[in-house]
Design a protein around this motif. Structure first.
Motif, short mmCIF file in Angstrom:
data_model
loop_
_atom_site.label_atom_id
_atom_site.label_comp_id
_atom_site.label_asym_id
_atom_site.label_seq_id
_atom_site.Cartn_x
_atom_site.Cartn_y
_atom_site.Cartn_z
N VAL A 224 0.84 -1.21 0.00
CA VAL A 224 0.00 0.00 0.00
C VAL A 224 0.87 1.25 0.00
O VAL A 224 0.69 2.18 -0.78
CB VAL A 224 -0.95 -0.01 1.21
CG1 VAL A 224 -1.77 1.30 1.26
CG2 VAL A 224 -1.87 -1.20 1.14
N ARG A 225 1.84 1.30 0.91
CA ARG A 225 2.76 2.43 0.99
C ARG A 225 4.10 1.90 1.47
O ARG A 225 4.18 1.21 2.47
CB ARG A 225 2.23 3.51 1.94
CG ARG A 225 3.12 4.75 2.00
CD ARG A 225 2.51 5.80 2.91
NE ARG A 225 3.37 6.98 3.04
CZ ARG A 225 3.09 8.04 3.80
NH1 ARG A 225 1.96 8.07 4.51
NH2 ARG A 225 3.93 9.05 3.86
N GLU A 226 5.15 2.27 0.77
CA GLU A 226 6.46 1.69 1.06
C GLU A 226 7.37 2.64 1.81
O GLU A 226 8.14 2.21 2.68
CB GLU A 226 7.13 1.26 -0.26
CG GLU A 226 8.46 0.57 -0.07
CD GLU A 226 9.05 0.07 -1.38
OE1 GLU A 226 10.10 -0.58 -1.35
OE2 GLU A 226 8.44 0.36 -2.45
N ILE A 227 7.30 3.97 1.56
CA ILE A 227 8.24 4.92 2.14
C ILE A 227 7.47 5.97 2.95
O ILE A 227 6.45 6.50 2.49
CB ILE A 227 9.09 5.58 1.04
CG1 ILE A 227 9.92 4.53 0.29
CG2 ILE A 227 10.01 6.65 1.63
CD1 ILE A 227 10.71 5.08 -0.88
N TYR A 228 8.02 6.29 4.13
CA TYR A 228 7.46 7.33 5.00
C TYR A 228 8.58 8.30 5.35
O TYR A 228 9.71 7.88 5.64
CB TYR A 228 6.91 6.72 6.30
CG TYR A 228 5.72 5.81 6.08
CD1 TYR A 228 4.42 6.28 6.25
CD2 TYR A 228 5.90 4.47 5.73
CE1 TYR A 228 3.33 5.42 6.07
CE2 TYR A 228 4.83 3.63 5.54
CZ TYR A 228 3.54 4.11 5.71
OH TYR A 228 2.47 3.28 5.52
N SER A 229 8.25 9.61 5.35
CA SER A 229 9.19 10.66 5.75
C SER A 229 8.60 11.37 6.97
O SER A 229 7.51 11.96 6.88
CB SER A 229 9.43 11.66 4.62
OG SER A 229 10.11 11.04 3.54
N ILE A 230 9.34 11.32 8.09
CA ILE A 230 8.87 11.96 9.32
C ILE A 230 9.88 13.04 9.72
O ILE A 230 11.05 12.99 9.33
CB ILE A 230 8.67 10.96 10.45
CG1 ILE A 230 10.01 10.33 10.85
CG2 ILE A 230 7.69 9.86 10.03
CD1 ILE A 230 9.92 9.43 12.06
N ILE A 231 9.36 14.06 10.52
CA ILE A 231 10.21 15.16 11.00
C ILE A 231 10.26 15.08 12.52
O ILE A 231 9.23 15.06 13.20
CB ILE A 231 9.67 16.52 10.54
CG1 ILE A 231 9.66 16.59 9.00
CG2 ILE A 231 10.51 17.66 11.12
CD1 ILE A 231 9.05 17.87 8.46
N ILE A 232 11.48 15.05 13.06
CA ILE A 232 11.71 14.99 14.49
C ILE A 232 12.33 16.31 14.94
O ILE A 232 13.27 16.81 14.30
CB ILE A 232 12.62 13.81 14.86
CG1 ILE A 232 12.01 12.49 14.38
CG2 ILE A 232 12.87 13.76 16.36
CD1 ILE A 232 10.69 12.16 15.02
N GLN A 233 11.81 16.88 16.06
CA GLN A 233 12.33 18.13 16.62
C GLN A 233 13.02 17.86 17.95
O GLN A 233 12.55 17.07 18.76
CB GLN A 233 11.20 19.15 16.83
CG GLN A 233 11.65 20.43 17.52
CD GLN A 233 10.50 21.37 17.80
OE1 GLN A 233 10.25 22.26 16.99
NE2 GLN A 233 9.81 21.19 18.93
#
Length: 799
Positions: A224-233
């Motif tokens: 369904v979805r292979e890549i995720y981009s997350i932002i960490i602070q």
């Protein structure tokens, strides 16, 4: 917020600095007043340093226009009259820090950054201006830079890459992040970092204190979805309002697991293949698609059912994705035009955590159609082996080959023999029936095997030709008589005794009987009572020739002819008679032959060497005279040439005639033949042609020719006697050279029972001529049969 917070912090620091400065100035005044009072009191005691300056504090990042006051140095011995000079040395003295040498005030003339240098080590000394000598020992003190929150947290290795399996459970750790803050972690909360996620909910979360990124949503599917981009602070000041913050990106990839079963696109596949396709040819390929990738998508294909399981095969291609269908056995449209295959595709690597999502295999049907092509005729047998007797008559049918058109049309077939395999044209095949027959007589001794190729051609399509090999073995028949292995010419020593072995004879037979050759030897019937020699059959295919008497002499008779009768042991029995020539020779005491020629053994004992020389001289003179006479005779016959053009130096004489029989008067004078007594007077002779009758003299009596020692038999009208006399005359005449001539002889015996009478082939064999067959040639050859084929009873013995 950051600016407001910084201003407030700076304000607080300035207030603290001002308060510290006031306290130092008040302490300095108090020390000065105490020193003055003690001086006035006139007390005599040791001078004590009156300041404490171990450490100074100053805020970083001062941005004022005036130099920043740090502190003041003061000595108790300073009366304020300017006699004391203050000197500053150490880290940054003169460049970063300055001192008023009269008052001891210290200022910073540069902007200070704690993250660059957190403290400075300085040295101070009070110096007497008048004596130019130090009043006190040198002292050290530290200027420590106080931190303010001027650096945000930073992620040194971002952006980050992380991979986790799809379908991971909640709480699965993805990656651990660490942010660093350059501010002083021992002073306040400037370096206390707190983590939070700005982008990536609800899939992922981060631990505030440790920076661990974890899965927060179950069942994430790679398909369904292979890549995720997350932002960490990361935020300092413990995450409070006014703290500084830094961010980074984490790219998270979901790795594949085998959680999807394979599936064929079609329930039924249609394929076709030519019936002429060779074994191993590719019919087609199929694929069971799998949403997974890598080893989780690798397949194994197999034929699990169908009527083509024995005819076709399936294998996986090098990518382990496709199934390749190939031919396992030869195809034949006429016997079966279509096949059905039930094929299964299954994953080779299973994940036991997801077996409940299976089964991880799928089945489809493949229908293969066989396409018809025009094929050459096929023979009923791959090869033929036939045995034919060599006595088979011409036209004998010894086998029949059969071929048919394998196509449904079943066209008519025509047969033929490939010319290159039957160069001798021994065989013929019926064009329609395929019957093979002989057209020439077969001879095993000439050719024992015939390997021919029979062709079958379609009438409607001549390009369609089938072939088959036919091996014909010629069976042996006892049709050849045995004969002596060699033309034996034996010898017997003059000193030989009765019963002595003089020769062992063997025989050969071109036939090849199954039980091997068995030869039987005996003397010919006419020599059965031979008084000179006898024959002993050794019963091992050899025979011995033995003497019956002793007392041999070359002068009495130098040559004996012994006819040997040989028969084989096969039916029909074949026999032959061969003649063994036995010469009487002089031998030494060990039996070695010395000479086999008749010689004059008795010479006059009184003949001296001078007499021999005289005889030889006479012979030489006679030869010279004869040569001179011949030269004069040839000179007289030579015509006188008047013209040089008539002088022909080279003459080519061609004899193109074969003799005119009785009308030929060039060879011999026929009239002279009727007068044998005048033969020696005939002037015209052909000395360049000698009749080959040497072997005939053994059987025919010699005529009386008028020289000493001759035998007169047969009468004056015997033509043969005349011919023999001419032969002897030519042999004894040393001045009669055989002139070279070229004679062309054609085949003369065609259509006659006697065949050719030419003597050209007479020199090919060393055996004696036998003329008994002249009796079978009829009345025309009766005279010759009486002359050559009948032996006289009063002849001397030949064996």
């Amino acid at each position: 917020r950051w600016v407001i917070g910084s201003l407030k912090k700076t304000q607080n620091n300035l207030l603290s600095l001002a308060l510290l400065t006031l306290l130092c100035e008040a302490q300095g005044r108090m020390d000065k007043a105490r020193s003055q009072e003690e001086s006035r009191a006139g007390l005599l005691r040791r001078v004590k340093r009156g300041w404490v300056w171990n450490q100074f504090f100053v805020l970083e990042e001062y941005t004022g226009l005036e130099p920043l006051y740090i502190g003041k140095l003061h000595s108790d011995m300073d009366l304020g009259d300017g006699s004391i000079k203050y000197i500053l040395s150490g880290d940054g003295a003169g460049t970063t820090f300055t001192i008023d040498d009269s008052t001891g005030d210290i200022h910073a003339i540069k902007r200070l950054d704690r993250e660059v240098k957190a403290q400075y080590l300085l040295k101070a000394q009070a110096w007497n201006r008048q004596t130019d000598r130090p009043l006190e020992p040198e002292s050290q003190f530290i200027v420590k830079i106080q931190d303010i929150n001027d650096n945000e947290p930073k992620f040194q290795d971002g952006p980050y890459q992380a991979t986790i399996p799809e379908m991971s459970t909640i709480g699965t750790e993805v990656i651990r992040l660490t942010a660093t803050d350059a501010d002083d972690p021992t002073y306040g909360n400037s370096a206390r970092v707190v983590y939070s996620i700005l982008q990536g909910q609800p899939y992922f979360s981060v631990e505030p204190k440790t920076g661990e990124v974890r899965v927060s949503l179950a069942g994430m599917d790679r398909e369904v979805r292979e890549i995720y981009s997350i932002i960490i602070q990361a935020k300092d000041m413990g995450g409070q309002l006014g703290g500084l913050a830094g961010t980074t990106v984490v790219n998270i990839t979901l790795s594949d697991v085998n959680d999807n079963p394979p599936m064929f696109d079609q329930k039924l596949y249609q394929m076709s293949v030519l019936e002429s396709a060779p074994v191993g040819s590719v019919v087609g390929r199929i694929r069971a698609k799998d949403r997974d990738i890598g080893i989780n998508a690798e397949m194994r294909y197999s034929i699990i059912d169908g009527d083509g399981r024995d005819t076709f095969d399936i294998s996986t291609d090098p990518t382990n994705l496709f199934g390749i269908i190939t031919i396992k056995k030869p195809l034949n449209f006429e016997s079966k035009a279509s096949y059905t295959l039930k094929i299964e595709g299954a994953n080779t690597h299973l994940d036991h955590r997801f077996l409940d999502k299976g089964p991880f295999s799928h089945v489809t049907i493949v229908h293969v159609s066989v396409e018809d092509i025009d094929e050459p005729p096929e023979f009923s047998s791959a090869a033929y082996y036939i045995e034919v007797s060599e006595e088979a008559e011409i036209g004998t049918v010894f086998t029949t080959v059969s071929a048919r058109d394998p196509d449904a049309s079943n066209n008519s077939i025509r047969y033929s023999i490939e010319m290159t395999t039957d160069l001798g044209k021994y065989f013929y095949i019926d064009i329609t029936s395929g019957a093979l027959m002989t057209v020439l007589a077969l001879d095993r001794e000439e050719l024992s095997w015939h390997n021919i190729t029979v062709l079958a051609m379609e009438m409607s399509n001549p390009s369609m030709i089938g072939s088959v090999s036919v091996a014909v073995k010629i069976l042996d028949v006892n049709d050849n008589p045995p004969s002596l292995t060699h033309y034996f010419e034996a010898f017997v020593c003059e000193s030989a005794k009765a019963g002595q072995l003089i020769q062992t004879v063997t025989a050969i037979d071109p036939d090849d009987p199954l039980g091997g050759q068995h030869f039987y030897y005996s003397l010919a019937p006419e020599a059965a009572n031979n008084p000179n020699f006898t024959l002993r059959d050794n019963q091992d295919n050899t025979a011995w020739i033995l003497t019956r008497r002793g007392g041999w002499s070359q002068q009495d008779q130098s040559v004996y002819y012994l006819p040997i009768f040989i028969s084989d042991g096969e039916l029909p029995v074949q026999t032959s008679t061969s003649t063994l020539t036995i010469r009487v020779c002089s031998c030494d005491v060990e039996g070695n032959v010395m000479s086999c020629n008749a010689e004059a053994y008795h010479l006059p004992a009184s003949l001296s060497r001078g007499a021999l020389i005289a005889i030889l001289a006479c012979i030489f003179v006679m030869l010279v005279m004869i040569l001179l006479m011949l030269s004069l005779r040839s000179h007289r016959k030579r015509p006188y040439l008047h013209d040089e053009e008539d002088n022909v130096h080279e003459n080519i004489v061609r004899y193109d005639d074969e003799g005119g029989g009785e009308e030929d008067t060039e060879a011999f004078d026929i009239a002279a033949m009727w007068n044998p007594h005048e033969a020696h007077l005939v002037g015209k002779q052909r000395q360049d042609m000698l009749p080959e009758i040497e072997s005939l003299s053994r059987y025919v009596p010699l005529a009386c020719v008028g020289w000493p020692g001759s035998v007169c038999v047969g009468g004056d009208s015997n033509v043969q006697g005349y011919v023999l006399s001419k032969l002897l005359e030519a042999d004894l005449d040393p001045c009669a050279p055989p002139y070279d001539s070229l004679q062309t002889y054609a085949y003369e015996g065609e259509g006659s029972v006697a065949e050719s009478l030419s003597s050209l082939q007479s020199g090919c064999s060393n055996t004696d001529h036998e003329y008994d067959y002249l009796n079978d040639w009829g009345p025309r050859f009766k005279k010759l049969a009486e002359m050559y084929g009948v032996l006289e009873t009063n002849n001397p013995p030949m064996w």
